[in-house]
Design a protein around this motif. Sequence first.
Motif, PDB file in Angstrom:
ATOM      1  N   PRO A  49      22.181  48.399 -16.841  1.00  0.00           N
ATOM      2  CA  PRO A  49      21.085  48.123 -17.783  1.00  0.00           C
ATOM      3  C   PRO A  49      19.709  48.064 -17.122  1.00  0.00           C
ATOM      4  O   PRO A  49      18.718  48.447 -17.719  1.00  0.00           O
ATOM      5  CB  PRO A  49      21.463  46.783 -18.404  1.00  0.00           C
ATOM      6  CG  PRO A  49      22.468  46.182 -17.500  1.00  0.00           C
ATOM      7  CD  PRO A  49      23.144  47.307 -16.789  1.00  0.00           C
ATOM      8  N   PHE A  50      19.635  47.611 -15.865  1.00  0.00           N
ATOM      9  CA  PHE A  50      18.352  47.534 -15.174  1.00  0.00           C
ATOM     10  C   PHE A  50      17.831  48.928 -14.838  1.00  0.00           C
ATOM     11  O   PHE A  50      16.640  49.198 -14.952  1.00  0.00           O
ATOM     12  CB  PHE A  50      18.472  46.668 -13.915  1.00  0.00           C
ATOM     13  CG  PHE A  50      18.939  45.280 -14.237  1.00  0.00           C
ATOM     14  CD1 PHE A  50      18.111  44.385 -14.896  1.00  0.00           C
ATOM     15  CD2 PHE A  50      20.223  44.884 -13.916  1.00  0.00           C
ATOM     16  CE1 PHE A  50      18.550  43.112 -15.219  1.00  0.00           C
ATOM     17  CE2 PHE A  50      20.676  43.611 -14.240  1.00  0.00           C
ATOM     18  CZ  PHE A  50      19.838  42.724 -14.891  1.00  0.00           C
ATOM     19  N   GLN A  51      18.728  49.818 -14.449  1.00  0.00           N
ATOM     20  CA  GLN A  51      18.347  51.201 -14.151  1.00  0.00           C
ATOM     21  C   GLN A  51      17.846  51.888 -15.423  1.00  0.00           C
ATOM     22  O   GLN A  51      16.840  52.600 -15.400  1.00  0.00           O
ATOM     23  CB  GLN A  51      19.530  51.957 -13.571  1.00  0.00           C
ATOM     24  CG  GLN A  51      19.230  53.393 -13.239  1.00  0.00           C
ATOM     25  CD  GLN A  51      20.455  54.138 -12.725  1.00  0.00           C
ATOM     26  OE1 GLN A  51      21.551  53.609 -12.661  1.00  0.00           O
ATOM     27  NE2 GLN A  51      20.259  55.389 -12.360  1.00  0.00           N
ATOM     28  N   ILE A  57      13.547  54.128 -18.875  1.00  0.00           N
ATOM     29  CA  ILE A  57      12.801  54.173 -20.145  1.00  0.00           C
ATOM     30  C   ILE A  57      11.332  53.825 -19.902  1.00  0.00           C
ATOM     31  O   ILE A  57      10.434  54.482 -20.419  1.00  0.00           O
ATOM     32  CB  ILE A  57      13.439  53.226 -21.190  1.00  0.00           C
ATOM     33  CG1 ILE A  57      14.848  53.690 -21.568  1.00  0.00           C
ATOM     34  CG2 ILE A  57      12.543  53.086 -22.424  1.00  0.00           C
ATOM     35  CD1 ILE A  57      14.946  55.042 -22.224  1.00  0.00           C
ATOM     36  N   ALA A  58      11.082  52.787 -19.098  1.00  0.00           N
ATOM     37  CA  ALA A  58       9.704  52.370 -18.824  1.00  0.00           C
ATOM     38  C   ALA A  58       8.924  53.447 -18.067  1.00  0.00           C
ATOM     39  O   ALA A  58       7.695  53.513 -18.178  1.00  0.00           O
ATOM     40  CB  ALA A  58       9.697  51.062 -18.047  1.00  0.00           C
ATOM     41  N   SER A  59       9.627  54.305 -17.323  1.00  0.00           N
ATOM     42  CA  SER A  59       8.944  55.357 -16.561  1.00  0.00           C
ATOM     43  C   SER A  59       8.495  56.514 -17.448  1.00  0.00           C
ATOM     44  O   SER A  59       7.685  57.340 -17.032  1.00  0.00           O
ATOM     45  CB  SER A  59       9.859  55.893 -15.452  1.00  0.00           C
ATOM     46  OG  SER A  59      10.872  56.734 -15.983  1.00  0.00           O
ATOM     47  N   LEU A  60       9.014  56.573 -18.667  1.00  0.00           N
ATOM     48  CA  LEU A  60       8.659  57.644 -19.593  1.00  0.00           C
ATOM     49  C   LEU A  60       7.452  57.238 -20.428  1.00  0.00           C
ATOM     50  O   LEU A  60       7.184  56.062 -20.634  1.00  0.00           O
ATOM     51  CB  LEU A  60       9.855  57.965 -20.492  1.00  0.00           C
ATOM     52  CG  LEU A  60      11.121  58.413 -19.769  1.00  0.00           C
ATOM     53  CD1 LEU A  60      12.275  58.539 -20.751  1.00  0.00           C
ATOM     54  CD2 LEU A  60      10.897  59.716 -19.019  1.00  0.00           C
ATOM     55  N   LYS A  61       6.752  58.203 -20.933  1.00  0.00           N
ATOM     56  CA  LYS A  61       5.569  57.955 -21.743  1.00  0.00           C
ATOM     57  C   LYS A  61       5.937  57.829 -23.221  1.00  0.00           C
ATOM     58  O   LYS A  61       6.912  58.435 -23.687  1.00  0.00           O
ATOM     59  CB  LYS A  61       4.555  59.101 -21.585  1.00  0.00           C
ATOM     60  CG  LYS A  61       4.017  59.231 -20.188  1.00  0.00           C
ATOM     61  CD  LYS A  61       3.164  58.033 -19.834  1.00  0.00           C
ATOM     62  CE  LYS A  61       2.563  58.172 -18.451  1.00  0.00           C
ATOM     63  NZ  LYS A  61       2.130  56.905 -17.909  1.00  0.00           N
ATOM     64  N   PRO A  62       5.174  57.047 -23.976  1.00  0.00           N
ATOM     65  CA  PRO A  62       5.373  56.997 -25.422  1.00  0.00           C
ATOM     66  C   PRO A  62       5.300  58.407 -26.001  1.00  0.00           C
ATOM     67  O   PRO A  62       4.515  59.237 -25.546  1.00  0.00           O
ATOM     68  CB  PRO A  62       4.206  56.139 -25.914  1.00  0.00           C
ATOM     69  CG  PRO A  62       3.826  55.309 -24.727  1.00  0.00           C
ATOM     70  CD  PRO A  62       4.085  56.182 -23.529  1.00  0.00           C
ATOM     71  N   GLY A  63       6.147  58.676 -26.978  1.00  0.00           N
ATOM     72  CA  GLY A  63       6.213  60.005 -27.574  1.00  0.00           C
ATOM     73  C   GLY A  63       7.292  60.873 -26.960  1.00  0.00           C
ATOM     74  O   GLY A  63       7.628  61.926 -27.510  1.00  0.00           O
ATOM     75  N   THR A  64       7.851  60.435 -25.828  1.00  0.00           N
ATOM     76  CA  THR A  64       8.936  61.169 -25.185  1.00  0.00           C
ATOM     77  C   THR A  64      10.189  61.065 -26.045  1.00  0.00           C
ATOM     78  O   THR A  64      10.515  59.997 -26.567  1.00  0.00           O
ATOM     79  CB  THR A  64       9.234  60.598 -23.778  1.00  0.00           C
ATOM     80  OG1 THR A  64       8.052  60.698 -22.989  1.00  0.00           O
ATOM     81  CG2 THR A  64      10.368  61.338 -23.103  1.00  0.00           C
ATOM     82  N   HIS A  65      10.897  62.172 -26.198  1.00  0.00           N
ATOM     83  CA  HIS A  65      12.151  62.195 -26.954  1.00  0.00           C
ATOM     84  C   HIS A  65      13.304  62.049 -25.975  1.00  0.00           C
ATOM     85  O   HIS A  65      13.335  62.737 -24.944  1.00  0.00           O
ATOM     86  CB  HIS A  65      12.306  63.505 -27.729  1.00  0.00           C
ATOM     87  CG  HIS A  65      11.182  63.754 -28.685  1.00  0.00           C
ATOM     88  ND1 HIS A  65      11.053  63.084 -29.872  1.00  0.00           N
ATOM     89  CD2 HIS A  65      10.118  64.584 -28.604  1.00  0.00           C
ATOM     90  CE1 HIS A  65       9.966  63.496 -30.502  1.00  0.00           C
ATOM     91  NE2 HIS A  65       9.372  64.420 -29.738  1.00  0.00           N
ATOM     92  N   ILE A  95       0.820  52.276 -19.163  1.00  0.00           N
ATOM     93  CA  ILE A  95       1.466  52.719 -20.402  1.00  0.00           C
ATOM     94  C   ILE A  95       2.932  53.010 -20.085  1.00  0.00           C
ATOM     95  O   ILE A  95       3.221  53.842 -19.225  1.00  0.00           O
ATOM     96  CB  ILE A  95       0.793  53.983 -20.968  1.00  0.00           C
ATOM     97  CG1 ILE A  95      -0.726  53.777 -21.122  1.00  0.00           C
ATOM     98  CG2 ILE A  95       1.445  54.404 -22.273  1.00  0.00           C
ATOM     99  CD1 ILE A  95      -1.127  52.790 -22.178  1.00  0.00           C
ATOM    100  N   ARG A  96       3.839  52.329 -20.785  1.00  0.00           N
ATOM    101  CA  ARG A  96       5.267  52.495 -20.545  1.00  0.00           C
ATOM    102  C   ARG A  96       5.991  52.847 -21.849  1.00  0.00           C
ATOM    103  O   ARG A  96       5.585  52.426 -22.916  1.00  0.00           O
ATOM    104  CB  ARG A  96       5.878  51.211 -20.000  1.00  0.00           C
ATOM    105  CG  ARG A  96       5.293  50.764 -18.682  1.00  0.00           C
ATOM    106  CD  ARG A  96       6.033  49.528 -18.169  1.00  0.00           C
ATOM    107  NE  ARG A  96       5.401  48.936 -17.012  1.00  0.00           N
ATOM    108  CZ  ARG A  96       5.507  49.370 -15.773  1.00  0.00           C
ATOM    109  NH1 ARG A  96       6.208  50.435 -15.511  1.00  0.00           N
ATOM    110  NH2 ARG A  96       4.902  48.754 -14.783  1.00  0.00           N
ATOM    111  N   GLY A  97       7.083  53.604 -21.681  1.00  0.00           N
ATOM    112  CA  GLY A  97       7.937  53.900 -22.818  1.00  0.00           C
ATOM    113  C   GLY A  97       8.725  52.663 -23.227  1.00  0.00           C
ATOM    114  O   GLY A  97       8.966  51.761 -22.421  1.00  0.00           O
ATOM    115  N   TYR A  98       9.133  52.633 -24.494  1.00  0.00           N
ATOM    116  CA  TYR A  98       9.789  51.456 -25.061  1.00  0.00           C
ATOM    117  C   TYR A  98      10.882  51.901 -26.022  1.00  0.00           C
ATOM    118  O   TYR A  98      10.652  52.742 -26.893  1.00  0.00           O
ATOM    119  CB  TYR A  98       8.725  50.629 -25.786  1.00  0.00           C
ATOM    120  CG  TYR A  98       9.230  49.501 -26.628  1.00  0.00           C
ATOM    121  CD1 TYR A  98       9.818  48.375 -26.058  1.00  0.00           C
ATOM    122  CD2 TYR A  98       9.093  49.536 -28.012  1.00  0.00           C
ATOM    123  CE1 TYR A  98      10.261  47.325 -26.848  1.00  0.00           C
ATOM    124  CE2 TYR A  98       9.517  48.494 -28.801  1.00  0.00           C
ATOM    125  CZ  TYR A  98      10.104  47.393 -28.213  1.00  0.00           C
ATOM    126  OH  TYR A  98      10.526  46.351 -28.991  1.00  0.00           O
TER     127      TYR A  98
END
Length: 115
Positions: free
Chosen positions: A71-73, A78-86, A11-14
């Motif tokens: 941009p890669f960093q 972002i991908a390291s964060l969970k969905p729902g993260t602000h 599960i990744r942040g988007y």
Amino acid sequence: MTDIIKYGEVIRGYLGMEAQKITPLLADNLSLPSNHGLLVNDITKESPAEKAGIEVGDIILEINNTPSEDPFQIRRFIASLKPGTHISLVGIRGLQSYQTNITLEKQPTMQRINY
């Protein structure tokens, strides 16, 4: 590994935007108001970035009080964060700076294309 065991997938942040690093040469050639940051060059429809009002041509200066230069960093962050993260984003549109808060969503799964 924990996500795979628990959910059967990672599960990744988007955020839903593509951006490129602003160099002094790019800033000069495009007459940008900043010679650093990230230049937004694509927004995915119905993504968190679009819902937050981010537009192509915006310059992203900071995400969560961290300068946005690579941009890669940023994509990895972002991908390291969970969905729902602000997250908090500071940008420039034209000559006006802005700050917005965005709620990340779950990264969509890639669709297989059959030929």
